[in-house]
Design a protein around this motif. Structure first.
Motif, PDB file in Angstrom:
ATOM      1  N   ALA A  96       0.830  -1.200   0.000  1.00 52.14           N
ATOM      2  CA  ALA A  96       0.000   0.000   0.000  1.00 52.14           C
ATOM      3  C   ALA A  96       0.863   1.248   0.000  1.00 52.14           C
ATOM      4  CB  ALA A  96      -0.919  -0.007   1.220  1.00 52.14           C
ATOM      5  N   ALA A  97       0.243   2.384  -0.310  1.00 54.82           N
ATOM      6  CA  ALA A  97       0.933   3.667  -0.321  1.00 54.82           C
ATOM      7  C   ALA A  97       1.269   4.083   1.106  1.00 54.82           C
ATOM      8  CB  ALA A  97       0.055   4.720  -0.985  1.00 54.82           C
ATOM      9  N   PRO A  98       2.537   4.356   1.410  1.00 55.97           N
ATOM     10  CA  PRO A  98       2.913   4.726   2.778  1.00 55.97           C
ATOM     11  C   PRO A  98       2.160   5.930   3.326  1.00 55.97           C
ATOM     12  CG  PRO A  98       4.862   4.156   1.513  1.00 55.97           C
ATOM     13  CD  PRO A  98       3.720   4.197   0.541  1.00 55.97           C
ATOM     14  N   GLY A  99       1.868   6.918   2.473  1.00 54.16           N
ATOM     15  CA  GLY A  99       1.133   8.082   2.941  1.00 54.16           C
ATOM     16  C   GLY A  99      -0.245   7.720   3.454  1.00 54.16           C
ATOM     17  N   LEU A 236      -0.963  -6.230 -10.808  1.00 59.30           N
ATOM     18  CA  LEU A 236      -0.532  -5.821  -9.471  1.00 59.30           C
ATOM     19  C   LEU A 236       0.934  -5.409  -9.459  1.00 59.30           C
ATOM     20  CD1 LEU A 236      -2.361  -8.432  -7.208  1.00 59.30           C
ATOM     21  CD2 LEU A 236      -2.909  -6.011  -7.533  1.00 59.30           C
ATOM     22  N   MET A 237       1.745  -6.059 -10.294  1.00 62.77           N
ATOM     23  CA  MET A 237       3.149  -5.638 -10.392  1.00 62.77           C
ATOM     24  C   MET A 237       3.227  -4.204 -10.909  1.00 62.77           C
ATOM     25  SD  MET A 237       6.333  -6.547  -9.940  1.00 62.77           S
ATOM     26  CE  MET A 237       6.801  -8.272 -10.245  1.00 62.77           C
ATOM     27  N   MET A 238       2.455  -3.889 -11.932  1.00 67.80           N
ATOM     28  CA  MET A 238       2.448  -2.525 -12.459  1.00 67.80           C
ATOM     29  C   MET A 238       1.970  -1.544 -11.385  1.00 67.80           C
ATOM     30  SD  MET A 238       3.026  -0.383 -14.856  1.00 67.80           S
ATOM     31  CE  MET A 238       2.914  -0.778 -16.597  1.00 67.80           C
ATOM     32  N   LYS A 239       0.950  -1.938 -10.623  1.00 66.13           N
ATOM     33  CA  LYS A 239       0.461  -1.082  -9.546  1.00 66.13           C
ATOM     34  C   LYS A 239       1.576  -0.777  -8.552  1.00 66.13           C
ATOM     35  CE  LYS A 239      -0.950  -2.921  -6.014  1.00 66.13           C
ATOM     36  NZ  LYS A 239      -0.425  -3.295  -4.673  1.00 66.13           N
ATOM     37  N   ASP A 240       2.378  -1.787  -8.222  1.00 65.51           N
ATOM     38  CA  ASP A 240       3.470  -1.591  -7.259  1.00 65.51           C
ATOM     39  C   ASP A 240       4.549  -0.660  -7.812  1.00 65.51           C
ATOM     40  OD1 ASP A 240       2.094  -3.323  -5.657  1.00 65.51           O
ATOM     41  OD2 ASP A 240       3.531  -4.963  -5.785  1.00 65.51           O
ATOM     42  N   VAL A 241       4.851  -0.784  -9.103  1.00 69.32           N
ATOM     43  CA  VAL A 241       5.853   0.097  -9.714  1.00 69.32           C
ATOM     44  C   VAL A 241       5.354   1.543  -9.708  1.00 69.32           C
ATOM     45  CG1 VAL A 241       7.111   0.645 -11.825  1.00 69.32           C
ATOM     46  CG2 VAL A 241       6.847  -1.739 -11.129  1.00 69.32           C
ATOM     47  N   VAL A 242       4.080   1.739 -10.008  1.00 73.53           N
ATOM     48  CA  VAL A 242       3.511   3.093  -9.990  1.00 73.53           C
ATOM     49  C   VAL A 242       3.548   3.668  -8.573  1.00 73.53           C
ATOM     50  CG1 VAL A 242       1.396   4.435 -10.334  1.00 73.53           C
ATOM     51  CG2 VAL A 242       2.082   2.724 -12.027  1.00 73.53           C
ATOM     52  N   LEU A 243       3.214   2.839  -7.569  1.00 71.83           N
ATOM     53  CA  LEU A 243       3.297   3.292  -6.176  1.00 71.83           C
ATOM     54  C   LEU A 243       4.719   3.700  -5.820  1.00 71.83           C
ATOM     55  CD1 LEU A 243       1.064   0.796  -4.132  1.00 71.83           C
ATOM     56  CD2 LEU A 243       0.671   3.237  -4.465  1.00 71.83           C
ATOM     57  N   TYR A 244       5.679   2.933  -6.296  1.00 74.57           N
ATOM     58  CA  TYR A 244       7.083   3.237  -6.058  1.00 74.57           C
ATOM     59  C   TYR A 244       7.441   4.602  -6.648  1.00 74.57           C
ATOM     60  CZ  TYR A 244      12.135   3.101  -6.972  1.00 74.57           C
ATOM     61  OH  TYR A 244      13.472   3.403  -7.065  1.00 74.57           O
ATOM     62  N   VAL A 245       7.064   4.823  -7.897  1.00 71.95           N
ATOM     63  CA  VAL A 245       7.374   6.091  -8.555  1.00 71.95           C
ATOM     64  C   VAL A 245       6.713   7.253  -7.813  1.00 71.95           C
ATOM     65  CG1 VAL A 245       7.065   7.441 -10.668  1.00 71.95           C
ATOM     66  CG2 VAL A 245       7.758   5.038 -10.801  1.00 71.95           C
ATOM     67  N   HIS A 247       5.876   7.385  -4.668  1.00 73.55           N
ATOM     68  CA  HIS A 247       6.502   7.599  -3.363  1.00 73.55           C
ATOM     69  C   HIS A 247       7.862   8.273  -3.512  1.00 73.55           C
ATOM     70  CE1 HIS A 247       6.792   7.264   0.869  1.00 73.55           C
ATOM     71  NE2 HIS A 247       7.794   6.381   0.874  1.00 73.55           N
ATOM     72  N   LEU A 248       8.619   7.883  -4.544  1.00 76.31           N
ATOM     73  CA  LEU A 248       9.900   8.553  -4.761  1.00 76.31           C
ATOM     74  C   LEU A 248       9.695  10.030  -5.073  1.00 76.31           C
ATOM     75  CD1 LEU A 248      11.239   5.783  -4.569  1.00 76.31           C
ATOM     76  CD2 LEU A 248      12.676   6.448  -6.508  1.00 76.31           C
ATOM     77  N   HIS A 249       8.617  10.339  -5.798  1.00 75.23           N
ATOM     78  CA  HIS A 249       8.301  11.741  -6.061  1.00 75.23           C
ATOM     79  C   HIS A 249       8.054  12.471  -4.743  1.00 75.23           C
ATOM     80  CE1 HIS A 249       6.727  15.276  -8.116  1.00 75.23           C
ATOM     81  NE2 HIS A 249       5.658  15.206  -7.360  1.00 75.23           N
ATOM     82  N   GLU A 250       7.327  11.843  -3.825  1.00 72.90           N
ATOM     83  CA  GLU A 250       7.072  12.456  -2.513  1.00 72.90           C
ATOM     84  C   GLU A 250       8.366  12.655  -1.731  1.00 72.90           C
ATOM     85  OE1 GLU A 250       4.412   9.714  -0.717  1.00 72.90           O
ATOM     86  OE2 GLU A 250       2.684  10.279  -1.950  1.00 72.90           O
ATOM     87  N   LEU A 251       9.309  11.732  -1.884  1.00 73.42           N
ATOM     88  CA  LEU A 251      10.576  11.815  -1.167  1.00 73.42           C
ATOM     89  C   LEU A 251      11.568  12.762  -1.825  1.00 73.42           C
ATOM     90  CD1 LEU A 251      11.115   8.001  -0.432  1.00 73.42           C
ATOM     91  CD2 LEU A 251      10.427   9.760   1.224  1.00 73.42           C
ATOM     92  N   GLY A 252      11.289  13.166  -3.056  1.00 74.05           N
ATOM     93  CA  GLY A 252      12.214  14.018  -3.774  1.00 74.05           C
ATOM     94  C   GLY A 252      13.386  13.271  -4.374  1.00 74.05           C
ATOM     95  N   ASN A 257      15.187   4.635 -13.009  1.00 74.09           N
ATOM     96  CA  ASN A 257      15.214   3.272 -13.547  1.00 74.09           C
ATOM     97  C   ASN A 257      13.828   2.643 -13.673  1.00 74.09           C
ATOM     98  OD1 ASN A 257      18.226   2.583 -13.702  1.00 74.09           O
ATOM     99  ND2 ASN A 257      18.010   3.460 -11.656  1.00 74.09           N
ATOM    100  N   ALA A 258      12.800   3.471 -13.563  1.00 76.36           N
ATOM    101  CA  ALA A 258      11.441   2.931 -13.600  1.00 76.36           C
ATOM    102  C   ALA A 258      10.948   2.647 -15.007  1.00 76.36           C
ATOM    103  CB  ALA A 258      10.477   3.893 -12.902  1.00 76.36           C
ATOM    104  N   SER A 259      11.576   3.239 -16.008  1.00 82.99           N
ATOM    105  CA  SER A 259      11.036   3.109 -17.365  1.00 82.99           C
ATOM    106  C   SER A 259      11.069   1.675 -17.876  1.00 82.99           C
ATOM    107  CB  SER A 259      11.804   4.015 -18.332  1.00 82.99           C
ATOM    108  OG  SER A 259      13.189   3.707 -18.324  1.00 82.99           O
TER     109      SER A 259
END
Length: 309
Positions: A96-99, A236-245, A247-252, A257-259
């Motif tokens: 899930a999304a940490p936020g 679900l794998m794609m969902k996890d990659v999008v969540l990762y991207v 969250h990294l945006h939130e962290l700055g 390497n997400a492409s």
């Protein structure tokens, strides 16, 4: 866990396997799923509603597809939050999304309920064997209290810190999983088309710097035609990659390497593999490489450009 009643919400691929381990370990489980037949199939007592699970349990675990589902189950009019009581522990085993996790933690704290984010890793095979890894955020005391329960379906539990830390660690892990799976799929298709013996190629990779979880655990089975069905789907794998991207945006932090995995699983999901195990990404790459399969099957390209009879 003596005297603590256990409830479980979400009895799908992972949740159902975890519940089976808990039940086989001697702990009764009150379970709820939108598919009412799933509870009996894994040895749980079926509950008619989420509220029934909450009222009949001291510890409630969830294994749901994404944060949208978690938010609905928690915040709905007849959800976990509304029915919860002081002293309960709620454990989210989802990715899930940490936020979102941090916000839910705060809402439960107002009701004196502990909320743990406990991402799990290892896939369906580890769930069946009871060797999952947990990365957990939230109260260390609550985590310690659940040690006996977690022992029924895990081999390692890592306290990661405050609320949201467990789900953050899970996203970071899942991104590396996506990268290694997508990249190894591409390499294996190339190896097949180049006429290499794939068993020998895997031996080389696993003895060299290219070794990763996919080369060690996935592709030795895939080249034999066993895709390890029952685990994380392509969607679900794609969902996890999008969540990762996100969250990294939130962290700055730039997600440079997400492409690769975005393109690979985007291809798979748009060509009919979305609801199959994410390992089928290798077939999607094979499809656009001339119909290549890593294993022999009628009509498939064996890598030489000739169809298998």
């Amino acid at each position: 866990m003596t005297g603590r009643r256990v409830g479980f919400i979400g009895l799908g691929n992972m949740g159902g396997r975890i519940v089976r381990r808990i039940v086989d370990g001697g702990q009764a489980v009150l379970g709820f799923d939108l598919d009412a037949s799933r509870a009996a199939a894994v040895g749980a007592t079926a509950a008619a509603t989420v509220t029934e699970v909450v009222r009949g349990s001291d510890v409630i675990l969830m294994s749901l597809p994404d944060s949208k589902a978690v938010e609905a189950v928690v915040r709905g009019d007849e959800g976990i939050l509304a029915a919860s009581r002081a002293g309960q522990i709620v454990v989210d085993l989802s990715t899930a999304a940490p936020g979102s996790t941090v916000r839910l933690h705060a809402a439960f704290a107002e009701r004196d309920v502990e909320y743990l984010d406990a991402g799990v890793s290892g896939g369906a095979a580890a769930a069946e064997k009871g060797t999952l890894t947990i990365m957990a955020g939230g109260s260390a005391a609550a985590l310690e209290e659940l040690g006996g329960l977690f022992e029924l379906f895990t081999s390692k539990v890592f306290p990661m810190g405050e609320s949201g830390a467990g789900h953050t660690a899970k996203l970071l892990n899942n991104f590396l999983n996506a990268v290694s799976l997508a990249a190894t799929a591409e390499v294996m298709v190339a190896g097949r088309k180049a006429g290499l013996d794939l068993r020998t190629l895997l031996d080389v990779l696993n003895a060299s710097s290219g070794v990763n979880f996919a080369t060690l655990n996935r592709f030795p089975r895939i080249i034999e035609g066993d895709y390890l069905e029952g685990g994380l789907t392509g969607a679900l794998m794609m969902k996890d990659v999008v969540l990762y991207v996100d969250h990294l945006h939130e962290l700055g932090v730039p997600s440079l390497n997400a492409s690769g995995p975005m393109a690979s699983f985007g291809l798979a999901n748009s060509t009919g593999y979305a609801h199959l195990i994410s390992n089928r990404v290798v077939d999607a790459i094979g499809d656009i490489s001339g119909g290549v399969r890593l294993h022999d099957e009628p009509g498939a390209d064996d890598g030489s450009g000739k169809a298998t009879p």
